[in-house]
Design a protein around this motif. Structure first.
Motif, mmCIF file in Angstrom:
data_model
loop_
_atom_site.group_PDB
_atom_site.id
_atom_site.type_symbol
_atom_site.label_atom_id
_atom_site.label_comp_id
_atom_site.label_asym_id
_atom_site.label_seq_id
_atom_site.Cartn_x
_atom_site.Cartn_y
_atom_site.Cartn_z
ATOM 1 N N LYS A 305 0.837 -1.205 0.000
ATOM 2 C CA LYS A 305 0.000 0.000 0.000
ATOM 3 C C LYS A 305 0.870 1.253 0.000
ATOM 4 O O LYS A 305 0.605 2.220 -0.736
ATOM 5 N N LEU A 306 1.898 1.251 0.826
ATOM 6 C CA LEU A 306 2.797 2.412 0.881
ATOM 7 C C LEU A 306 3.505 2.611 -0.454
ATOM 8 O O LEU A 306 3.641 3.743 -0.941
ATOM 9 N N VAL A 307 3.949 1.508 -1.060
ATOM 10 C CA VAL A 307 4.672 1.563 -2.332
ATOM 11 C C VAL A 307 3.827 2.196 -3.433
ATOM 12 O O VAL A 307 4.342 2.918 -4.303
ATOM 13 N N ILE A 308 2.515 1.959 -3.407
ATOM 14 C CA ILE A 308 1.640 2.502 -4.464
ATOM 15 C C ILE A 308 0.955 3.800 -4.023
ATOM 16 O O ILE A 308 0.039 4.277 -4.704
ATOM 17 N N GLY A 309 1.399 4.343 -2.897
ATOM 18 C CA GLY A 309 0.905 5.655 -2.487
ATOM 19 C C GLY A 309 -0.418 5.644 -1.740
ATOM 20 O O GLY A 309 -1.057 6.701 -1.598
ATOM 21 N N GLU A 310 -0.823 4.481 -1.236
ATOM 22 C CA GLU A 310 -2.058 4.409 -0.459
ATOM 23 C C GLU A 310 -1.747 4.447 1.037
ATOM 24 O O GLU A 310 -0.614 4.213 1.466
ATOM 25 N N GLU A 311 -2.756 4.716 1.833
ATOM 26 C CA GLU A 311 -2.566 4.805 3.281
ATOM 27 C C GLU A 311 -2.544 3.411 3.891
ATOM 28 O O GLU A 311 -3.377 2.569 3.579
ATOM 29 N N TRP A 312 -1.605 3.177 4.791
ATOM 30 C CA TRP A 312 -1.523 1.877 5.427
ATOM 31 C C TRP A 312 -2.234 1.873 6.772
ATOM 32 O O TRP A 312 -2.595 2.911 7.305
ATOM 33 N N ASP A 313 -2.418 0.672 7.320
ATOM 34 C CA ASP A 313 -3.085 0.494 8.608
ATOM 35 C C ASP A 313 -2.256 -0.481 9.435
ATOM 36 O O ASP A 313 -2.202 -1.668 9.138
ATOM 37 N N LEU A 314 -1.598 0.030 10.471
ATOM 38 C CA LEU A 314 -0.716 -0.784 11.303
ATOM 39 C C LEU A 314 -1.324 -1.088 12.672
ATOM 40 O O LEU A 314 -0.627 -1.516 13.588
ATOM 41 N N ARG A 315 -2.631 -0.884 12.798
ATOM 42 C CA ARG A 315 -3.277 -1.145 14.087
ATOM 43 C C ARG A 315 -3.286 -2.652 14.385
ATOM 44 O O ARG A 315 -3.644 -3.459 13.532
ATOM 45 N N LYS A 316 -2.919 -2.993 15.613
ATOM 46 C CA LYS A 316 -2.878 -4.395 16.017
ATOM 47 C C LYS A 316 -4.273 -4.861 16.406
ATOM 48 O O LYS A 316 -4.968 -4.202 17.183
ATOM 49 N N GLY A 317 -4.665 -6.022 15.870
ATOM 50 C CA GLY A 317 -6.007 -6.523 16.104
ATOM 51 C C GLY A 317 -6.085 -7.636 17.123
ATOM 52 O O GLY A 317 -7.181 -8.031 17.534
ATOM 53 N N ARG A 318 -4.945 -8.195 17.547
ATOM 54 C CA ARG A 318 -4.973 -9.259 18.541
ATOM 55 C C ARG A 318 -3.603 -9.378 19.211
ATOM 56 O O ARG A 318 -2.635 -8.756 18.795
ATOM 57 N N SER A 319 -3.567 -10.207 20.254
ATOM 58 C CA SER A 319 -2.326 -10.429 20.991
ATOM 59 C C SER A 319 -2.169 -11.922 21.247
ATOM 60 O O SER A 319 -2.525 -12.429 22.312
ATOM 61 N N HIS A 320 -1.666 -12.626 20.242
ATOM 62 C CA HIS A 320 -1.404 -14.060 20.352
ATOM 63 C C HIS A 320 0.102 -14.295 20.380
ATOM 64 O O HIS A 320 0.895 -13.366 20.250
ATOM 65 N N THR A 321 0.469 -15.545 20.529
ATOM 66 C CA THR A 321 1.861 -15.953 20.383
ATOM 67 C C THR A 321 1.991 -16.754 19.094
ATOM 68 O O THR A 321 1.191 -17.661 18.838
ATOM 69 N N ALA A 322 2.967 -16.402 18.282
ATOM 70 C CA ALA A 322 3.253 -17.135 17.051
ATOM 71 C C ALA A 322 4.711 -17.582 17.085
ATOM 72 O O ALA A 322 5.581 -16.847 17.561
ATOM 73 N N ALA A 323 4.950 -18.775 16.622
ATOM 74 C CA ALA A 323 6.307 -19.319 16.650
ATOM 75 C C ALA A 323 6.597 -20.064 15.361
ATOM 76 O O ALA A 323 5.688 -20.583 14.707
#
Length: 415
Positions: A305-323
């Motif tokens: 999105k940033l590369v093509i000039g659009e607005e990004w969304d970095l809001r976190k939607g959850r808090s899990h553990t990933a491994a």
């Protein structure tokens, strides 16, 4: 109607190339991969992307090709999944007036010696380091810094050529190896001699001027530094996390970064975090998948999105553990992949992937190319995620069968 396209300079599944193609298509873009490989990766064709054979080391040729493509498509952005082309991308984006990083900042960051100079001048903690142009310099500097030391090329990625040297003999041998032949590109043949910093290792993903995720990272056996295991998020105290975030943001400011993604490697010591390296790109797979599973942030898509000039969304939607754990060979030989196990059907096992097909000859290189595949899991529970990862890894049926040893009679009979 004119097709909106995104140009990708080279592509590699280990470095998010496939994820970029899929993200671009979800955003309604036609991916066009410019590659020096005359036979493109299978997934490029499978995913319906376009591949064009070109010398990707020739900036003028890339400019001409992108100009030609612009007559047929609306080129919305240009990017890459490979660090060695980050500087090229920055120059192309500037030339075509497209969103992109600062070319000077990228060039300085990709020169590991200049990077360390800028970080040190800004007061960012880094290992003691020296620049060596010959094996004798490397031996002298390693004695000055104190063994063990880490030797690495000034320019490179994926831990290629990076080695822990524990005595003077190993320093002389590896310095000679790095400085010989074609292993170091460019007119200036230089290597870094660095202090080895022990302690827990963390990999930090940033976008813009924001820290998105901090993972604990483990490596395969020395003397190499091949990533073996990640867990998101890292288990840090509030103070430790604050210090890691502060040193990461200080690194971005010192290097003039802050547009787009960066991946920062840090070691935690009793005196605080020490920056090992800053990479002006997304971490390779499976780092973006882990961030998405743990926090609900799709870094690859938001970067596109940033590369093509659009607005990004970095809001976190959850808090899990990933491994995740990489599958690493313990010997050279032929890869044998057995029948699929039930691991992929287990709840929480997100992905099991092999980079190579059955019966592939595996010859270890001591860098990212040794990664045969990976397993990714996620869970709301940290303990459960670690249990699932171990279960999934143990359930996968694969092995490395050593190459046959030919005796003298065999070699004579085949001559």
């Amino acid at each position: 109607m004119v097709t909106r396209a995104i140009v990708l300079i080279e592509s590699n599944p280990i470095d998010t190339g496939l994820l970029q193609i899929k993200a671009a298509q979800r955003l309604g873009l036609h991916p066009i991969v410019l590659t020096a490989n005359p036979v493109p990766y299978d997934y490029i064709v499978t995913e319906g992307a376009e591949a064009i054979h070109i010398d990707t080391g020739d900036l003028d040729a890339l400019v001409r090709e992108c100009s030609s493509l612009g007559a047929m498509h609306e080129i919305s952005g240009i990017t890459t999944s490979l660090e060695e082309f980050c500087g090229t991308i920055a120059k192309l984006c500037l030339h075509f007036n497209l969103p992109g990083p600062n070319p000077t900042s990228i060039e300085r960051c990709c020169d590991k010696f200049v990077q360390r100079q800028l970080l040190s001048q800004a007061g960012v903690p880094v290992p003691a380091y020296r620049l060596a142009a010959c094996a004798a310099d490397a031996e002298s500097f390693s004695a000055e810094i104190g063994l063990p030391v880490v030797l690495k090329p000034v320019v490179g990625a994926g831990s290629s050529g990076v080695r822990l040297c524990r005595d003077a003999g190993e320093v002389a041998e590896h310095a000679g190896y790095l400085l010989g032949g074609e292993r170091i590109s460019g007119s200036s043949r230089r290597i870094l001699v660095e202090q080895f910093i022990p302690g827990p290792h963390y990999s930090i993903e940033t976008m813009g001027n924001e820290v998105i995720g901090i993972s604990a990272e483990d490596f395969g056996p020395p003397p190499h530094f091949v990533s073996r295991e990640y867990i998101y998020p890292a288990l840090l105290s509030k103070d430790e996390q604050k210090r890691v975030v502060e040193v990461s943001l200080s690194s971005l400011r010192a290097l003039g970064l802050g547009w787009g993604p960066a991946n920062i490697d840090v070691r935690r010591t009793e005196h605080g975090p020490v920056v090992i390296e800053v990479n002006p790109r997304l971490g390779g797979t499976p780092a973006p998948q882990l961030v998405q599973l743990a926090h609900g942030v799709d870094l690859v898509t938001e970067h596109i999105k940033l590369v093509i000039g659009e607005e990004w969304d970095l809001r976190k939607g959850r808090s899990h553990t990933a491994a995740a754990q990489y599958l690493l060979p313990d010997r050279d030989g032929t890869l044998e992949i057995g029948e699929a196990s039930g691991a992929t059907a287990e709840p929480g096992v997100a992905e099991v992937k092999f980079y190579f097909e059955n019966k592939t000859r595996i010859v270890r290189k001591g860098d990212y190319r040794d990664k045969i595949g990976y397993v990714i899991v996620s869970s709301p529970s940290r303990a459960r995620a670690k249990e699932m990862l171990q279960y999934a890894v143990d359930s996968i049926n694969w092995s490395i069968v050593p190459f046959p040893i030919l005796d003298d009679s065999d070699s004579h009979s085949r001559s």
